[in-house]
Scaffold this motif. Structure first.
Motif: not given
Ligand SMILES: Cc1cc2nc3c(=O)[nH]c(=O)nc-3n(C[C@H](O)[C@H](O)[C@H](O)COP(=O)(O)OP(=O)(O)OC[C@H]3O[C@@H](n4cnc5c(N)ncnc54)[C@H](O)[C@@H]3O)c2cc1C
Ligand code: SF4
Lengths: 400, 63
Positions: A85, A87-88, A99, A113, A250
């Motif tokens: 995933r 996350v940023d 992640h 996404t 994200w």
């Protein structure tokens, strides 16, 4: 050149396939985190095709979900797969953080996404209460509600109406709750919405329009749904169809323009960044035909946007100006909408009538704006041609 | 390039025809896709591929 595509569903998968088909020799990486059972990740993070999930797959346990690709096919294309995933996003260092801490560097980034079901306070998924997005969700709903079971669908948009019909015709008792006076009113306008509302009622879906949900009742497991008009509907399973929101959490703080999606220009290049693109449900762009910013949550749009971005990344500047298309299978026939029905548009039924198969046109500001067909795949073709050609409202009516 | 439509899979969306009208026609009665130019001339190959990509049922094969 390294291209990273985040999101391994329709738009992301078609983007990497399109890049290779157009001869890109870039280093291409697909990052996917499609949710699977028990909070895990499904099949390497790759999604299954979604339309069957509210149709054949939902009705029948013998139907298998169709993953949009797999590790072997991606390997044959020379596309790397990262299951995880995002996350940023760090636009200065040009990396996506996953992640768990892994960093994936890129020269070009494609945001794919998608979108995720909306929930509202008090109406969140829990034991017996489901949103429907993934194959895992669909299988769980089916398992929770065998033939003869009782389902309450909350929300009468395209997905809610389709789910209600699918479960009804496969032998479940179905109630549908919609706060507006009619089903699919946002997508089809009030008159067509009213026609489909009548037809769903006649097909045996217990309709509660103009009513909201006051509470989900029961202990750990929901046993009934209490409506604002005092009605209590017993339920083995509750399906929430409250619409979707773009999956942009994200990207918060990265410097992109996020307003109900990733805001892009007409080539789908993200505003506020170099070398960032968006495809599918998550992209909001200035539509050259419509002259306004739109976001389209339909299958065909995901395919088209993937083609546009693959072209732009391989040296063929391309704008996304296709006429939107969506279909839905309900009431035993196919509903097809080309273009967009806008609030206040005029409606004219040009073939058949609203109780049978039909083709209807909507128009406003002197323009033909949409062509809606039900069970009329062939009859709507000439009108669709007029829509693509940008016909005026009078010209369209004259052709009828 | 050769194009084939799997009529068992085709559901008559007609999107192929919209993407590539010179390659795909639709049957008058049931709306299934008909390939009108097979083999596909070089000038229409990109269109044929576009039509195949746009089919929600993946009913079209190009080779
Ligand atoms: C049940 C159902 C039925 C439908 N039926 C129809 C229909 O009949 N006709 C029609 O036109 N359209 C239909 N649609 C809509 C169509 O399926 C969508 O428009 C399409 O799936 C959009 O594709 P996408 O790739 O943009 O997004 P999505 O399919 O939403 O995929 C996004 C992917 O990105 C992943 N992801 C999200 N965040 C992250 C992250 N941070 N890191 C890594 N991965 C991430 C997600 O897990 C997912 O796999 C239906 C949708 C559903 C749910
Ligand atoms: S798009 Fe696919 S399903 Fe639709 S008519 Fe063409 S071949 Fe058939």
């Amino acid at each position: 050149m390294r291209i990273v595509v985040v999101g391994a569903s329709l738009a992301g998968v078609r983007t990497v396939e399109g890049l290779r088909r157009r001869g890109s020799d870039a280093d291409v990486v697909l990052v996917g985190a499609e949710p699977g059972p028990h909070g895990g990740i499904a099949g390497d993070g790759i999604a299954a095709d979604r339309p069957p999930l509210s149709k054949a797959f939902l009705a029948d346990a013998a139907v298998e979900a169709k993953p949009l690709t797999d590790r072997a096919r991606l390997g044959a294309l020379g596309v790397g797969l990262v299951t995880g995933r995002a996350v940023d996003l760090d636009l200065d260092r040009r990396r996506v953080g996953l992640h768990g801490g892994e960093q994936v560097g890129f020269d070009a980034l494609v945001v794919a996404t998608g979108s995720t079901p909306r929930t509202v306070p008090g109406l969140e998924p829990r034991e017996g209460v489901w949103t429907l997005r993934t194959a895992t969700d669909a299988a769980a709903i089916r398992a929770a509600c065998p033939e003869g079971g009782r389902v309450v669908v909350v929300g009468g948009g395209f997905i809610g109406a389709e789910v209600a019909w699918t479960l009804r015709q496969s032998g479940r008792a179905v109630a549908l709750v919609e706060p507006l006076p009619s089903l699919m009113a946002r997508g089809l306008g009030p008159e067509l919405g009213a026609a489909f509302t009548r037809r769903h009622a006649a097909a045996g879906v217990a309709l509660h329009t103009g009513a909201g949900v006051a509470a989900l009742e029961g202990g750990e497991r929901v046993t009934s749904v209490l409506l604002t008009d005092g009605t209590s509907l017993p339920a083995d399973v509750v399906v929430l169809g409250l619409g979707t929101v773009p999956e942009t959490g994200w990207l918060a703080g990265a410097g992109l323009d996020l307003r109900d999606g990733v805001v892009c220009d007409e080539r789908l290049a993200a505003a506020g960044a170099e070398g960032v693109w968006a495809v599918g449900d998550v992209a909001r762009w200035r539509h050259p035909r419509a002259g306004e910013d739109v976001r389209v949550e339909h299958w065909t749009n995901a395919v088209e946007t993937a083609g546009v971005v693959a072209a732009n990344l391989t040296g063929t500047p391309t704008v996304h100006d296709a006429v939107p298309y969506v279909w839905s299978d309900q009431l035993g026939a196919r509903l097809q909408v080309f273009g967009r029905v806008r609030p206040g548009d005029e409606l004219r039924v040009v073939v058949g009538d609203l109780d049978g198969s039909f083709v209807a046109l909507t128009g406003g500001d002197g323009q033909l704006r949409s062509v809606v067909g039900f069970g009329a795949v062939k009859a709507l073709l000439p009108f669709r041609k007029l829509l693509l050609a940008g016909a005026g409202w009078d010209e369209a009516l004259a052709a009828a | 390039m050769r194009v084939t439509v799997d009529l068992g899979a085709c559901q008559g969306h007609g999107v192929c025809h919209m993407s590539a009208p010179d390659v795909f026609e639709l049957d008058e009665t049931d709306g299934h896709a008909i390939v009108t130019s097979d083999p596909v001339p070089a000038a229409l190959e990109a269109d044929a591929q576009l039509g195949a990509d746009s089919c929600p049922e993946r009913a079209i094969t190009v080779a």
